[in-house]
Design a protein around this motif. Structure first.
Motif, short mmCIF file in Angstrom:
data_model
loop_
_atom_site.label_atom_id
_atom_site.label_comp_id
_atom_site.label_asym_id
_atom_site.label_seq_id
_atom_site.Cartn_x
_atom_site.Cartn_y
_atom_site.Cartn_z
N ASN A 27 14.80 -36.48 25.73
CA ASN A 27 14.35 -35.05 25.23
C ASN A 27 15.15 -34.31 23.85
N GLN A 28 15.32 -35.50 23.30
CA GLN A 28 15.91 -35.13 21.83
C GLN A 28 15.02 -34.06 20.96
N LYS A 29 15.84 -33.28 20.44
CA LYS A 29 15.02 -32.26 19.57
C LYS A 29 15.50 -32.39 18.07
N LEU A 30 14.71 -31.70 17.38
CA LEU A 30 15.23 -31.45 15.96
C LEU A 30 15.62 -30.13 15.73
N VAL A 31 17.02 -29.96 15.47
CA VAL A 31 17.29 -28.94 15.07
C VAL A 31 17.96 -28.42 13.71
N THR A 32 17.29 -27.43 13.00
CA THR A 32 17.64 -27.17 11.69
C THR A 32 18.61 -26.12 11.89
N ILE A 33 19.62 -26.13 10.96
CA ILE A 33 20.64 -24.84 11.08
C ILE A 33 20.74 -24.65 9.67
N LEU A 34 20.88 -23.05 9.37
CA LEU A 34 20.72 -22.53 8.23
C LEU A 34 22.03 -21.98 7.99
N GLY A 35 22.79 -22.19 7.18
CA GLY A 35 24.24 -21.65 6.83
C GLY A 35 25.07 -22.83 7.15
N GLY A 36 25.98 -23.23 6.11
CA GLY A 36 26.92 -24.28 6.03
C GLY A 36 28.15 -23.84 6.31
N GLY A 37 28.40 -22.36 6.81
CA GLY A 37 29.63 -22.04 6.94
C GLY A 37 30.51 -22.69 7.99
N ALA A 38 31.59 -21.87 8.56
CA ALA A 38 32.29 -22.34 9.88
C ALA A 38 31.49 -22.53 10.90
N TRP A 39 30.71 -21.36 11.01
CA TRP A 39 30.17 -21.25 12.15
C TRP A 39 28.80 -22.10 12.47
N GLY A 40 28.02 -22.07 11.19
CA GLY A 40 27.07 -23.09 11.29
C GLY A 40 27.40 -24.49 11.48
#
Length: 306
Positions: A3-16
């Motif tokens: 059940n692998q998902k493709l997750v795109t994270i916008l924001g390369g700061g500490a939280w992202g």
């Protein structure tokens, strides 16, 4: 993992980055995009099951307007992990996302989550909230682990406002500690701060109960008691005599509470919501009062029942 998902994270700061590590540890494919990325936004979101935005408040509109013209699959879930209010419209981040993508599920992720502690793999819990229960449950599965417990909730506005409004209270708590006013004063301030958060939230249409959960009281306690909180640092250093300009020049990342205070004061005047703590934080940030005067004003308010 089937059940692998493709997750795109916008924001390369500490939280992202912290959220990217959590999803990767669960075996999901993760792409991280920031303004400095060589890849275009359209490329990194291609085929994404989930797009998580951890950009600062001032970057939300720019990112949504770029994405609107990109090929986003109708099944893609948007997750917002930004804590703030839009200065132009006083909208929350999820409202901006939902307006841009009216047919997509939007999930709010918020809780007592200091990025540094999550990066150190210390245990934490958070809340994912959406009007679409299945979307919140999917986000829960992607990020849950034995060190990061994820709860679902059906009040996205309340969850989002809890995380946003507590930043204002964290500035006040930092002032309280910076002036060394003691535990009693801080306990009173934080408790009355929660009352103020509930007053705003309920007025705007959130459920009162949400504010007594992780994304309200939980986040308030974490942020008001930790030097790792940027908003707390702003208040603490102001109380120690530094100027706001100087503090912001040396601060890592964004203290969203500063912008949130200004938006809240503007909106509370229009809607006549009494916000004594927010009002004093605003006057302090504007340089109209000293930290000591601001807290004295709160102590000298008219007598009333709790």
């Amino acid at each position: 993992m089937t059940n692998q998902k493709l997750v795109t994270i916008l924001g390369g700061g500490a939280w992202g980055t912290a959220l990217a590590v959590l999803a990767k540890a669960n075996g999901h494919e993760v792409r991280v995009w920031s303004r400095r990325s060589s890849e275009t936004l359209a490329t990194v979101i291609q085929g994404a099951d989930m797009i998580l935005s951890a950009v600062s408040m001032k970057g939300v509109r720019a990112v949504t307007s770029q994405l609107v013209s990109s090929p986003v699959s109708p099944e893609t879930i948007f997750v917002t992990a930004t804590k703030g209010l839009d200065p132009q419209t006083t909208c929350t981040p999820s409202q901006i996302w939902q307006e841009a993508f009216p047919t997509h599920a939007v999930v709010v992720l918020s809780g007592p989550n200091l990025s540094k502690e999550i990066q150190q793999e210390l245990p934490a819990a958070t809340v994912v909230a959406s009007s679409v229960a299945s979307a919140a449950e999917l986000v829960q599965v992607v990020f849950s682990s034995d060190r990061f417990r994820v709860y679902t909730n059906s009040d996205p506005l309340g969850v989002e406002l809890g995380g946003t409004l507590k930043n204002v209270m964290a500035i006040a708590a930092g002032v309280c500690d910076g002036l060394q006013l003691g535990t009693n004063a801080k306990a009173a301030l934080v408790t009355r701060g929660l009352t103020e958060m509930v007053r705003i939230g309920v007025h705007w249409g959130a459920n009162m109960e949400t504010f007594y959960g992780l994304s309200g009281l939980g986040d308030l306690l974490a942020t008001c008691n930790s030097p790792l909180s940027r908003n707390y640092q702003v208040g603490y250093q102001l109380a120690c005599g530094k100027t706001l300009t100087d503090i912001l020049a040396h601060l890592e990342g964004t203290a969203e509470g500063i912008n949130t205070t200004q938006v809240l004061v503007q909106r509370s005047k229009q809607q006549k919501i009494p916000l004594p703590i927010t009002e004093q934080v605003y006057r302090l940030l504007q340089g109209e009062v000293t930290p000591r005067q601001a807290l004295l004003e709160l102590m000298l308010r008219g007598m009333k029942p709790e």
